[in-house]
Motif scaffolding. Structure first.
Motif, PDB file in Angstrom:
ATOM      1  N   ARG A  29       0.833  -1.197   0.000  1.00  0.00           N
ATOM      2  CA  ARG A  29       0.000   0.000   0.000  1.00  0.00           C
ATOM      3  C   ARG A  29       0.872   1.252   0.000  1.00  0.00           C
ATOM      4  O   ARG A  29       1.937   1.270   0.597  1.00  0.00           O
ATOM      5  N   THR A 122      -5.507   5.504  -0.329  1.00  0.00           N
ATOM      6  CA  THR A 122      -4.646   4.333  -0.211  1.00  0.00           C
ATOM      7  C   THR A 122      -4.674   3.585  -1.536  1.00  0.00           C
ATOM      8  O   THR A 122      -5.742   3.154  -1.991  1.00  0.00           O
ATOM      9  N   CYS A 163      -8.590  -6.478  -1.321  1.00  0.00           N
ATOM     10  CA  CYS A 163      -8.041  -5.345  -0.557  1.00  0.00           C
ATOM     11  C   CYS A 163      -9.127  -4.289  -0.365  1.00  0.00           C
ATOM     12  O   CYS A 163      -9.121  -3.252  -1.060  1.00  0.00           O
ATOM     13  N   ASP A 165      -9.505  -2.045   1.678  1.00  0.00           N
ATOM     14  CA  ASP A 165      -9.004  -0.746   2.119  1.00  0.00           C
ATOM     15  C   ASP A 165      -8.385   0.063   0.987  1.00  0.00           C
ATOM     16  O   ASP A 165      -8.050   1.242   1.180  1.00  0.00           O
ATOM     17  N   ARG A 188     -15.250   2.711  -3.942  1.00  0.00           N
ATOM     18  CA  ARG A 188     -14.460   2.715  -2.711  1.00  0.00           C
ATOM     19  C   ARG A 188     -14.293   4.124  -2.142  1.00  0.00           C
ATOM     20  O   ARG A 188     -13.661   4.303  -1.108  1.00  0.00           O
TER      21      ARG A 188
END
Length: 227
Positions: A29, A122, A163, A165, A188
């Motif tokens: 990340r 991110t 993922c 996040d 997201r």
């Protein structure tokens, strides 16, 4: 050739490694700061901060789908105007010596927008070192040609799925390796995730923008032709 077989003259695309079930834990990340500008060159049918809803198109990491085949809205950008232009209107300029041409009609209806995110993002790091950790070389995922785009999109879908996040992907642009390209996943991000920091301008009719485009064309050996 065996009797009864048909020669099409078209070679099948080469196979690249497929994403695996637990790649999420190996994704590196990185943070895209809210102060970092995103340059975008896009068809005028889309607003400056409007995501492409899919499912049409054929890019390296879009269109993509999530669970149940639902399209994931995406938006592409770059860290510089030159990167955005190389990844879009000059994307298909061949690697050939000497003068090439691009018809002005192919540039019409495109705007340059400058955006910043409303908060830090991110992103999955797809630089060469991070890809080594993931187990796929840059040659396969970033530097590959259009014939394997259906396979590279599977990696974007797998990262999106594994993922939760991660807001998108970032990589060193194949078309302009002095800059980074990004794609953001619209599902997201919060409402109004991107803010314009300058008015969107037509890349042909805005004089400073067209001048910058001509300078870039000259740098890659391209003449813009037509009206």
């Amino acid at each position: 050739m065996k009797l009864g077989s048909v020669a099409t003259g078209v070679a099948a695309p080469r196979a690249i490694p497929a994403p695996y079930a637990d790649l999420g834990k190996l994704v590196t990340r990185k943070t895209w700061l809210a102060s970092t500008k995103i340059h975008r060159i896009h068809p005028e049918v889309y607003g400056a901060d409007q995501f492409n809803p899919g499912p049409n198109g054929n890019a390296r990491f879009s269109p993509i789908s999530g669970a149940g085949g639902i399209s994931i809205p995406t938006i592409y950008g770059g860290t510089t105007f030159e990167c955005a232009a190389m990844e879009t209107v000059f994307h298909d300029v061949p690697h050939a010596p000497g003068l090439k041409s691009v018809a002005k009609r192919k540039l019409r209806g495109h705007q340059h927008s400058q955006l910043v995110p409303s908060s830090n993002l991110t992103l999955a790091d797809l630089s060469s070192t991070a890809l080594r950790k993931l187990g796929i070389p840059r040659a396969d995922l970033i530097d590959s040609e259009k014939d394997v785009y259906p396979q590279t999109r599977l990696w974007a879908e797998a990262i999106h799925e594994q993922c939760p996040d991660v807001h998108g992907l970032e990589w060193v642009s194949k078309q302009d390796d002095k800059a980074s390209a990004i794609i953001l996943f619209g599902d997201r991000l919060p409402l109004s995730p991107l803010q314009s920091v300058a008015p969107s301008v037509d890349i042909l009719t805005d004089a400073p923008t067209y001048s910058a485009l001509v300078d870039l064309a000259d740098a890659i050996g391209v003449k813009i032709t037509g009206r």
